[in-house]
Scaffold this active site. Structure first.
Site, PDB file in Angstrom:
ATOM      1  N   GLY A 124       0.849  -1.178   0.000  1.00 46.34           N
ATOM      2  CA  GLY A 124       0.000   0.000   0.000  1.00 46.34           C
ATOM      3  C   GLY A 124       0.889   1.233   0.000  1.00 46.34           C
ATOM      4  N   GLU A 125       0.565   2.205   0.816  1.00 49.25           N
ATOM      5  CA  GLU A 125       1.372   3.416   0.966  1.00 49.25           C
ATOM      6  C   GLU A 125       1.978   3.396   2.361  1.00 49.25           C
ATOM      7  OE1 GLU A 125       3.502   6.310   1.251  1.00 49.25           O
ATOM      8  OE2 GLU A 125       2.671   6.022  -0.777  1.00 49.25           O
ATOM      9  N   SER A 126       3.286   3.172   2.429  1.00 44.61           N
ATOM     10  CA  SER A 126       3.932   2.969   3.730  1.00 44.61           C
ATOM     11  C   SER A 126       3.800   4.179   4.636  1.00 44.61           C
ATOM     12  CB  SER A 126       5.407   2.606   3.537  1.00 44.61           C
ATOM     13  OG  SER A 126       6.115   3.652   2.894  1.00 44.61           O
ATOM     14  N   CYS A 165       6.019  -5.302   0.092  1.00 48.05           N
ATOM     15  CA  CYS A 165       6.189  -3.969  -0.497  1.00 48.05           C
ATOM     16  C   CYS A 165       6.202  -2.897   0.600  1.00 48.05           C
ATOM     17  CB  CYS A 165       5.127  -3.712  -1.552  1.00 48.05           C
ATOM     18  SG  CYS A 165       5.527  -2.320  -2.643  1.00 48.05           S
ATOM     19  N   ARG A 215      12.957   3.108  -1.185  1.00 50.63           N
ATOM     20  CA  ARG A 215      11.551   3.170  -1.587  1.00 50.63           C
ATOM     21  C   ARG A 215      11.438   3.458  -3.081  1.00 50.63           C
ATOM     22  NH1 ARG A 215       8.690   7.078  -0.189  1.00 50.63           N
ATOM     23  NH2 ARG A 215       6.713   6.212   0.525  1.00 50.63           N
ATOM     24  N   ILE A 246       5.006  -2.922  -7.876  1.00 52.44           N
ATOM     25  CA  ILE A 246       4.313  -1.637  -8.008  1.00 52.44           C
ATOM     26  C   ILE A 246       4.985  -0.638  -7.067  1.00 52.44           C
ATOM     27  CG2 ILE A 246       2.127  -0.393  -7.797  1.00 52.44           C
ATOM     28  CD1 ILE A 246       0.690  -3.085  -8.186  1.00 52.44           C
ATOM     29  N   ARG A 247       5.701   0.332  -7.637  1.00 49.95           N
ATOM     30  CA  ARG A 247       6.466   1.294  -6.817  1.00 49.95           C
ATOM     31  C   ARG A 247       7.243   0.552  -5.726  1.00 49.95           C
ATOM     32  NH1 ARG A 247       2.530   5.526  -4.474  1.00 49.95           N
ATOM     33  NH2 ARG A 247       1.240   3.685  -4.213  1.00 49.95           N
ATOM     34  N   HIS A 290       4.300  -8.132  -4.637  1.00 50.79           N
ATOM     35  CA  HIS A 290       2.939  -8.274  -4.097  1.00 50.79           C
ATOM     36  C   HIS A 290       2.368  -9.667  -4.405  1.00 50.79           C
ATOM     37  CE1 HIS A 290       2.029  -3.956  -3.208  1.00 50.79           C
ATOM     38  NE2 HIS A 290       2.906  -3.737  -4.169  1.00 50.79           N
ATOM     39  N   GLU A 311      -0.010 -10.948  -2.941  1.00 50.40           N
ATOM     40  CA  GLU A 311      -1.460 -10.850  -2.730  1.00 50.40           C
ATOM     41  C   GLU A 311      -2.205 -10.401  -3.979  1.00 50.40           C
ATOM     42  OE1 GLU A 311       0.096  -6.719  -1.581  1.00 50.40           O
ATOM     43  OE2 GLU A 311       0.801  -8.800  -1.559  1.00 50.40           O
TER      44      GLU A 311
END
Length: 237
Positions: A62-64, A95, A125, A155-156, A216, A218
């Site tokens: 997600g967004e850490s 991630c 990151r 993804i990123r 990821h 998931e």
């Protein structure tokens, strides 16, 4: 019958996808002899009380920065640190989760961010660029002991850019997987020490009770890593 409660931190990101694959993995293991006497309970974790019920935890992608901020605002950050580093419960970060579980992180947003820690590594990151530069790559994951490649979704994504020297009681960091052929993607100013050779970027590590993956799992239909992780937990009990 023994019980095993596995939580997924559900503050932001791909927690529901992890829950789906955990159900699939638990069903698979429940039908196998190794875990036929284990009752799996799966739990979305948003409070300290829910975390206290868990024997193991996944921190999703997600967004850490957002996950860290919400955890701090909800009083979960210190309990998470206790869960990982004092109680030493099995914890897996994917991630953003890998970033949060690292002792150090580069390229954080202005002002930095709070980390949980537990992995003696420094991560970079968004190593592979912006979201439009996301990609999928078949991964050779030796720890799965299977020939079929795993669909790695990036993804990123971060990478482990350095294994840190630690002077505590933790076991050494194990490098579980690398992504070959992308060493030239290293960002300016990144350290090469202890991390990179011709075989590529470090994308999966383990140190004692803590596992981290850059990609990821998931976001696939493949539950093999979830099955493997649950097996590792069962083997420790």
């Amino acid at each position: 019958m023994t019980g095993l409660t596995v939580g997924v931190l559900a503050l932001q990101g791909g927690f529901s996808e992890h829950m789906d694959l955990l159900r699939k993995a638990a069903d698979h293991l429940s039908s196998a002899e190794i875990a036929s006497k284990t009752a799996f309970a799966l739990l979305e974790v948003r409070t300290e009380e829910q975390l206290a019920r868990c024997d193991a935890l996944i921190i999703p992608g997600g967004e850490s920065t957002t996950i860290s901020f919400v955890a701090a605002q909800s009083g979960l950050l210190e309990p998470l640190r206790d869960f990982v580093k004092i109680r030493k419960r099995p914890t897996w970060g994917t991630c953003a989760g890998l970033i949060l579980l690292s002792d150090e992180a580069n390229a954080t947003k202005k002002g930095g961010q709070e980390l949980i820690g537990g992995l003696g590594v420094r991560v970079h990151r968004n190593h592979f660029g912006r979201q439009i530069e996301s990609f999928e790559s078949g991964l050779a994951l030796p720890f799965l002991e299977q020939e079929a490649s795993f669909p790695g979704v990036f993804i990123r994504a971060p990478v482990v850019e350095e294994i840190l020297s630690t002077h505590d009681s933790r076991p050494p960091v194990e490098v579980l997987a690398k992504l070959p052929g992308r060493v030239d993607k290293m960002k300016p100013g990144m350290s090469q020490a202890n991390t990179k050779d011709d075989s590529g970027d470090i994308i999966a590590v383990r140190q004692g009770n803590v596992l981290g993956t850059s990609f990821h799992p998931e976001l696939t239909k493949d539950a093999r890593i979830h099955v493997w992780w649950l097996q590792q937990i069962l083997g420790q009990n």
